[in-house]
Design an enzyme around this catalytic site. Structure first.
Site, PDB file in Angstrom:
ATOM      1  N   GLN A  96       0.808  -1.213   0.000  1.00 39.36           N
ATOM      2  CA  GLN A  96       0.000   0.000   0.000  1.00 39.36           C
ATOM      3  C   GLN A  96       0.845   1.268   0.000  1.00 39.36           C
ATOM      4  O   GLN A  96       0.293   2.376  -0.020  1.00 39.36           O
ATOM      5  CB  GLN A  96      -0.926  -0.006   1.226  1.00 39.36           C
ATOM      6  CG  GLN A  96      -1.949  -1.128   1.211  1.00 39.36           C
ATOM      7  CD  GLN A  96      -2.789  -1.184   2.483  1.00 39.36           C
ATOM      8  OE1 GLN A  96      -2.601  -0.412   3.417  1.00 39.36           O
ATOM      9  NE2 GLN A  96      -3.712  -2.130   2.529  1.00 39.36           N
ATOM     10  N   HIS A 163      -1.143   0.144   5.711  1.00 42.11           N
ATOM     11  CA  HIS A 163      -1.712   1.194   6.567  1.00 42.11           C
ATOM     12  C   HIS A 163      -0.791   2.401   6.739  1.00 42.11           C
ATOM     13  O   HIS A 163      -0.373   2.731   7.848  1.00 42.11           O
ATOM     14  CB  HIS A 163      -2.120   0.616   7.916  1.00 42.11           C
ATOM     15  CG  HIS A 163      -3.250  -0.365   7.846  1.00 42.11           C
ATOM     16  ND1 HIS A 163      -3.925  -0.799   8.967  1.00 42.11           N
ATOM     17  CD2 HIS A 163      -3.819  -1.000   6.799  1.00 42.11           C
ATOM     18  CE1 HIS A 163      -4.860  -1.664   8.601  1.00 42.11           C
ATOM     19  NE2 HIS A 163      -4.813  -1.808   7.282  1.00 42.11           N
ATOM     20  N   GLU A 256     -15.237   4.370   9.075  1.00 38.56           N
ATOM     21  CA  GLU A 256     -15.794   5.479   9.839  1.00 38.56           C
ATOM     22  C   GLU A 256     -15.542   6.817   9.172  1.00 38.56           C
ATOM     23  O   GLU A 256     -14.527   7.019   8.507  1.00 38.56           O
ATOM     24  CB  GLU A 256     -15.168   5.538  11.237  1.00 38.56           C
ATOM     25  CG  GLU A 256     -15.450   4.354  12.123  1.00 38.56           C
ATOM     26  CD  GLU A 256     -14.835   4.501  13.506  1.00 38.56           C
ATOM     27  OE1 GLU A 256     -15.047   3.597  14.327  1.00 38.56           O
ATOM     28  OE2 GLU A 256     -14.154   5.522  13.770  1.00 38.56           O
ATOM     29  N   TYR A 266     -10.311   8.471  19.266  1.00 38.76           N
ATOM     30  CA  TYR A 266     -11.355   7.950  18.383  1.00 38.76           C
ATOM     31  C   TYR A 266     -11.491   6.429  18.438  1.00 38.76           C
ATOM     32  O   TYR A 266     -12.166   5.845  17.602  1.00 38.76           O
ATOM     33  CB  TYR A 266     -11.164   8.521  16.971  1.00 38.76           C
ATOM     34  CG  TYR A 266     -11.501   9.990  17.007  1.00 38.76           C
ATOM     35  CD1 TYR A 266     -12.786  10.425  16.744  1.00 38.76           C
ATOM     36  CD2 TYR A 266     -10.569  10.929  17.452  1.00 38.76           C
ATOM     37  CE1 TYR A 266     -13.131  11.760  16.865  1.00 38.76           C
ATOM     38  CE2 TYR A 266     -10.909  12.261  17.582  1.00 38.76           C
ATOM     39  CZ  TYR A 266     -12.195  12.673  17.292  1.00 38.76           C
ATOM     40  OH  TYR A 266     -12.546  13.989  17.442  1.00 38.76           O
ATOM     41  N   TYR A 277     -10.671 -10.062  10.692  1.00 44.09           N
ATOM     42  CA  TYR A 277     -10.823 -10.776   9.428  1.00 44.09           C
ATOM     43  C   TYR A 277     -11.031 -12.257   9.727  1.00 44.09           C
ATOM     44  O   TYR A 277     -10.250 -12.868  10.437  1.00 44.09           O
ATOM     45  CB  TYR A 277      -9.593 -10.564   8.540  1.00 44.09           C
ATOM     46  CG  TYR A 277      -9.431  -9.110   8.137  1.00 44.09           C
ATOM     47  CD1 TYR A 277     -10.273  -8.533   7.200  1.00 44.09           C
ATOM     48  CD2 TYR A 277      -8.458  -8.313   8.722  1.00 44.09           C
ATOM     49  CE1 TYR A 277     -10.138  -7.206   6.834  1.00 44.09           C
ATOM     50  CE2 TYR A 277      -8.315  -6.980   8.363  1.00 44.09           C
ATOM     51  CZ  TYR A 277      -9.161  -6.430   7.420  1.00 44.09           C
ATOM     52  OH  TYR A 277      -9.030  -5.104   7.078  1.00 44.09           O
TER      53      TYR A 277
END
Length: 388
Positions: A96, A163, A256, A266, A277
């Site tokens: 990523q 991430h 979210e 949060y 998963y």
């Protein structure tokens, strides 16, 4: 530039299965996504982009586009694809990671400054890397970036390909917000303020801590931190209300939308509307907890959101003005969210038959919506109302 077919949405309101991860939550379920009734036209500006990720607009009508493998290109207003610009720092592209978001400074016409974020390799062996934020000057007509400077580095660097977060939003005072993922393997660090994993950071254009940060003097946490308890934010925008809005990926469910405020937590990974998963609870198996902020909106199942833009123009009529647009990677469509009193009251999607993962969504200076599609032959698209 060639104009693609009209995409007339089917007037069928087939709700995607939307559940709540924990019956213990007293929060009402958000509205389920429904198919849009609004027909639109998609204009193809260019294609052949290698996994494009971030889009910015230049004053001459051209576009500045990042490609995840580590290239930054200018695309002319009529779709001509320029050669990669030179002068980028070393980028650890893979998984990523790569060259990710880019924005132009609010004073770009005066200072020609841009900001971009990327996965930066660590020193030595081991494959560690981390999200970094850099500034540079883009000379008019130039082929090489100048005055390139890394102004922020996520700490610690982690050996992971996942991430990175990496969306940038510039506030009215010129300061910068940057979303940072928790690198997947280090999710518990999202609850600790001695690191930058799973955080939103807030810095000045020179990299110094931004105004209003909760740990600006260093007591109790790193001075760049704005908020924490985030998972992997890939959308960020300054709303018409002047506040930072962001969205973040949940695990299996629980994407979210949040409005991060200074010094607030949060919840990730203590509370979430998602699950592991393959199934099984995460954290405390709850969707809310005292001292942790609930989301403005969430999705179960996940839509894998990416890109985020408020529509402030009236190009598409009054019904769309003020809506929040978000791309979906998982379902390859564009979501339009209607907001009322800071809450999502309607979630509809369009472009589902385009068959393209939508990576970025931006409103251009001309008031039109622009999209980047995520593929080895990615496209830059412009959205217009269908002709009557």
């Amino acid at each position: 530039m060639r104009i693609c077919r009209n995409l007339a949405a089917v007037a069928v309101f087939a709700a995607v299965g939307l559940g709540v991860a924990s019956a213990r939550s007293t929060e009402p379920s958000p509205p389920a996504p429904v198919v849009s009734r609004t027909p639109v036209t998609v204009e193809h500006i260019t294609e052949g982009l290698s996994n494009p990720w971030g889009l910015a607009f230049l004053p001459d009508g051209s576009f500045l586009i990042t490609e995840r493998p580590g290239r930054l290109r200018i695309v002319s207003g009529d779709g001509r694809l320029g050669s990669p610009l030179q002068g980028l720092p070393k980028i650890d592209a893979g998984g990523q990671g790569g060259l990710l978001d880019v924005i132009t400074d609010a004073q770009f016409e005066r200072n020609r400054r841009i900001f971009f974020c990327f996965s930066e390799p660590g020193e030595g062996r081991g494959g560690a890397n981390g999200t970094a934020l850099a500034s540079a000057v883009l000379p008019a007509g130039g082929k090489t970036l100048e005055s390139v400077r890394v102004i922020f580095r996520q700490q610690p660097k982690v050996a992971s390909r996942l991430h990175f977060g990496c969306r940038i939003a510039q506030a009215a005072d010129g300061s910068l917000f940057l979303t940072l993922g928790e690198r997947f393997e280090r999710k518990d660090d999202a609850q600790k303020t001695d690191n930058h994993l799973g955080k939103v950071v807030h810095v000045q254009p020179d990299g110094s801590p931004g105004p209003g940060n909760p740990f600006a003097q260093g007591q109790g946490g790193l001075p760049e931190i704005w908020s924490w308890g985030h998972r992997n934010g890939q959308g960020a925008a300054i709303g018409p209300d002047g506040r930072l809005w962001m969205h973040e990926h949940g695990p299996q469910g629980g994407d979210e939308i949040n409005i991060p405020q200074a010094g607030r937590n949060y919840g990730w990974p203590v509370v979430t509307f998602g699950e592991n998963y393959g199934g099984g609870k995460i954290g405390e198996g709850l969707t809310q907890k005292s001292g942790m902020e609930p989301p403005v909106h969430y999705w179960v199942p996940s839509i894998a959101p990416s890109g985020m833009a408020f529509l402030t123009s009236d190009r598409y009529g009054s019904a769309w003005k003020g809506s929040l647009f978000i791309g979906s990677l998982k379902f390859a469509r564009l979501h339009r969210l209607e907001l009322k009193d800071g809450r999502v009251v309607r979630d509809e999607y369009l472009l589902a038959d385009l068959g393209q993962r939508i990576r970025d969504v931006r409103q251009g200076p001309d008031g039109w919506l622009y999209l980047l599609t995520d593929s080895p032959q990615g496209q830059l698209l412009r959205l217009r109302p269908a002709a009557p």
